[in-house]
Design a protein around this motif. Sequence first.
Motif, PDB file in Angstrom:
ATOM      1  N   THR A  19      39.041  -7.033  34.562  1.00  0.00           N
ATOM      2  CA  THR A  19      39.408  -7.617  35.839  1.00  0.00           C
ATOM      3  C   THR A  19      38.457  -7.311  36.892  1.00  0.00           C
ATOM      4  OG1 THR A  19      41.787  -7.543  35.243  1.00  0.00           O
ATOM      5  CG2 THR A  19      41.361  -8.003  37.663  1.00  0.00           C
ATOM      6  N   LEU A  20      37.747  -8.274  37.771  1.00  0.00           N
ATOM      7  CA  LEU A  20      36.762  -8.118  38.626  1.00  0.00           C
ATOM      8  C   LEU A  20      37.246  -7.060  39.689  1.00  0.00           C
ATOM      9  CD1 LEU A  20      33.900  -8.554  39.808  1.00  0.00           C
ATOM     10  CD2 LEU A  20      35.138 -10.915  40.881  1.00  0.00           C
ATOM     11  N   ILE A  21      38.441  -7.219  40.200  1.00  0.00           N
ATOM     12  CA  ILE A  21      38.741  -6.248  41.225  1.00  0.00           C
ATOM     13  C   ILE A  21      38.823  -4.853  40.911  1.00  0.00           C
ATOM     14  CG2 ILE A  21      41.343  -6.289  40.804  1.00  0.00           C
ATOM     15  CD1 ILE A  21      41.598  -6.292  43.957  1.00  0.00           C
ATOM     16  N   ASP A  22      39.102  -4.654  39.374  1.00  0.00           N
ATOM     17  CA  ASP A  22      38.987  -3.279  39.035  1.00  0.00           C
ATOM     18  C   ASP A  22      37.532  -2.681  38.629  1.00  0.00           C
ATOM     19  OD1 ASP A  22      41.840  -3.218  39.083  1.00  0.00           O
ATOM     20  OD2 ASP A  22      41.972  -3.900  36.616  1.00  0.00           O
ATOM     21  N   VAL A  23      36.895  -3.504  38.367  1.00  0.00           N
ATOM     22  CA  VAL A  23      35.304  -3.244  37.820  1.00  0.00           C
ATOM     23  C   VAL A  23      34.621  -3.082  39.305  1.00  0.00           C
ATOM     24  CG1 VAL A  23      33.257  -4.220  37.128  1.00  0.00           C
ATOM     25  CG2 VAL A  23      35.276  -4.624  35.762  1.00  0.00           C
ATOM     26  N   ALA A  24      35.131  -3.873  40.358  1.00  0.00           N
ATOM     27  CA  ALA A  24      34.245  -3.613  41.762  1.00  0.00           C
ATOM     28  C   ALA A  24      34.655  -2.190  42.152  1.00  0.00           C
ATOM     29  CB  ALA A  24      34.706  -4.659  42.744  1.00  0.00           C
ATOM     30  N   ALA A  25      36.107  -1.605  42.042  1.00  0.00           N
ATOM     31  CA  ALA A  25      36.452  -0.546  42.619  1.00  0.00           C
ATOM     32  C   ALA A  25      35.635   0.605  41.676  1.00  0.00           C
ATOM     33  CB  ALA A  25      38.060  -0.435  42.349  1.00  0.00           C
ATOM     34  N   ASP A  26      35.595   0.532  40.282  1.00  0.00           N
ATOM     35  CA  ASP A  26      35.135   1.564  39.504  1.00  0.00           C
ATOM     36  C   ASP A  26      33.691   1.866  39.853  1.00  0.00           C
ATOM     37  OD1 ASP A  26      37.682   1.755  38.075  1.00  0.00           O
ATOM     38  OD2 ASP A  26      36.875   0.488  36.563  1.00  0.00           O
ATOM     39  N   GLY A  44      48.075 -12.949  42.017  1.00  0.00           N
ATOM     40  CA  GLY A  44      47.302 -14.081  42.763  1.00  0.00           C
ATOM     41  C   GLY A  44      48.006 -14.795  43.840  1.00  0.00           C
ATOM     42  N   THR A  45      48.906 -14.106  44.633  1.00  0.00           N
ATOM     43  CA  THR A  45      49.810 -14.647  45.503  1.00  0.00           C
ATOM     44  C   THR A  45      49.107 -14.450  47.059  1.00  0.00           C
ATOM     45  OG1 THR A  45      51.178 -12.688  45.907  1.00  0.00           O
ATOM     46  CG2 THR A  45      51.871 -14.464  44.397  1.00  0.00           C
ATOM     47  N   CYS A  46      48.380 -13.558  47.338  1.00  0.00           N
ATOM     48  CA  CYS A  46      48.018 -13.082  48.676  1.00  0.00           C
ATOM     49  C   CYS A  46      46.629 -13.675  49.129  1.00  0.00           C
ATOM     50  CB  CYS A  46      48.080 -11.727  49.083  1.00  0.00           C
ATOM     51  SG  CYS A  46      46.571 -10.499  48.097  1.00  0.00           S
ATOM     52  N   ARG A  47      45.831 -13.626  48.145  1.00  0.00           N
ATOM     53  CA  ARG A  47      44.474 -14.233  47.975  1.00  0.00           C
ATOM     54  C   ARG A  47      43.375 -13.445  49.002  1.00  0.00           C
ATOM     55  NH1 ARG A  47      45.672 -17.081  44.253  1.00  0.00           N
ATOM     56  NH2 ARG A  47      44.909 -19.091  43.764  1.00  0.00           N
ATOM     57  N   VAL A  48      43.930 -12.176  49.457  1.00  0.00           N
ATOM     58  CA  VAL A  48      43.297 -11.342  50.200  1.00  0.00           C
ATOM     59  C   VAL A  48      41.939 -10.830  49.504  1.00  0.00           C
ATOM     60  CG1 VAL A  48      43.402  -9.348  51.636  1.00  0.00           C
ATOM     61  CG2 VAL A  48      44.990 -10.817  51.878  1.00  0.00           C
ATOM     62  N   CYS A  49      41.930 -10.861  48.167  1.00  0.00           N
ATOM     63  CA  CYS A  49      40.906 -10.226  47.448  1.00  0.00           C
ATOM     64  C   CYS A  49      39.659 -11.280  47.239  1.00  0.00           C
ATOM     65  CB  CYS A  49      41.244  -9.765  46.199  1.00  0.00           C
ATOM     66  SG  CYS A  49      42.047 -10.938  44.798  1.00  0.00           S
ATOM     67  N   SER A  50      39.855 -12.640  48.008  1.00  0.00           N
ATOM     68  CA  SER A  50      38.921 -13.670  47.621  1.00  0.00           C
ATOM     69  C   SER A  50      37.487 -13.190  47.854  1.00  0.00           C
ATOM     70  CB  SER A  50      39.172 -14.655  48.605  1.00  0.00           C
ATOM     71  OG  SER A  50      40.493 -15.288  48.038  1.00  0.00           O
ATOM     72  N   VAL A  51      36.457 -13.473  46.824  1.00  0.00           N
ATOM     73  CA  VAL A  51      35.091 -13.182  46.685  1.00  0.00           C
ATOM     74  C   VAL A  51      34.177 -14.438  46.398  1.00  0.00           C
ATOM     75  CG1 VAL A  51      35.357 -10.748  46.399  1.00  0.00           C
ATOM     76  CG2 VAL A  51      35.287 -12.154  44.391  1.00  0.00           C
ATOM     77  N   THR A  62      42.288 -12.280  39.822  1.00  0.00           N
ATOM     78  CA  THR A  62      42.279 -13.378  38.629  1.00  0.00           C
ATOM     79  C   THR A  62      40.841 -13.436  37.764  1.00  0.00           C
ATOM     80  OG1 THR A  62      41.497 -15.241  39.873  1.00  0.00           O
ATOM     81  CG2 THR A  62      43.784 -14.614  40.350  1.00  0.00           C
ATOM     82  N   VAL A  63      39.954 -13.191  38.041  1.00  0.00           N
ATOM     83  CA  VAL A  63      38.628 -13.378  37.537  1.00  0.00           C
ATOM     84  C   VAL A  63      38.412 -12.087  36.409  1.00  0.00           C
ATOM     85  CG1 VAL A  63      36.236 -13.426  37.890  1.00  0.00           C
ATOM     86  CG2 VAL A  63      37.717 -14.239  39.676  1.00  0.00           C
ATOM     87  N   ARG A  64      38.323 -12.652  35.147  1.00  0.00           N
ATOM     88  CA  ARG A  64      38.001 -11.910  34.029  1.00  0.00           C
ATOM     89  C   ARG A  64      36.547 -11.747  33.911  1.00  0.00           C
ATOM     90  NH1 ARG A  64      42.181  -8.667  32.710  1.00  0.00           N
ATOM     91  NH2 ARG A  64      44.062  -9.799  32.936  1.00  0.00           N
ATOM     92  N   ILE A  65      35.790 -10.600  33.528  1.00  0.00           N
ATOM     93  CA  ILE A  65      34.460 -10.478  33.445  1.00  0.00           C
ATOM     94  C   ILE A  65      33.831 -11.236  32.205  1.00  0.00           C
ATOM     95  CG2 ILE A  65      32.671  -8.711  33.247  1.00  0.00           C
ATOM     96  CD1 ILE A  65      33.993  -8.410  35.860  1.00  0.00           C
TER      97      ILE A  65
END
Length: 234
Positions: A19-26, A44-51, A62-65
Amino acid sequence: MATKLSIDGKEISASEGETLIDVAADNGVYIPSLCYMRGRPCLGTCRVCSVVVNGSIMPACTVRISGDMVVEVAKPEVADMRKALVEANFSEGNHNCPSCEKSGRCELQAVAYEVEMVVSRFPYRFPERERDQAARLIFLERDRCIFCQRCVEFVRDRETGRKIFSIHGRGTHARIDIDVELADRMPPEQAREAAEMCPVGCIIEKGRGYNDPIGKRKFDIRSIRERALEEDNK
């Protein structure tokens, strides 16, 4: 299978399907979120992680690498959009931080600091939603709910698997509800987990209030950014 991708011009390596948000944090890149919890299914309800991913705006949870991805997190336009989404959450509820029991432990408050929010650009609605105190161990401050749906999806009766929380109504008439019969079967540790899972001060554990003084509260000690990067690298 390992693949390469770019995040804000930095080339990194990751496994396809992560998951992109995890990879970014790592890799030391903080992407705020109010609904996503690492290790749990994406909401995927808040959309605050939009990039921006390959030119399109997407929620990072929601984005898979996959191969040849170009991700922009710090792009000014999308950063302002994330800020606007946080501001919208404040304007659509009643979030009086100085008087809230969750102050210092509230993810919405902490994320607002990270996106440098001062005041919402949207008119405040000041909704009137009746609180619910019927359950034995917890009560609901409904006007603080941001409808992240963490509690709806992740808090269930341990015997039957039935949902304890639900959302009724739509639009401005939506509200969080609780099945009191199931809630009264929750052991204290599950009630505490539900309260801590809530990113705001909507689910409150009875008997716990302002027991952490200012300066010693969760996000006073370590910011939500630091916690996200540190915890995701454990």
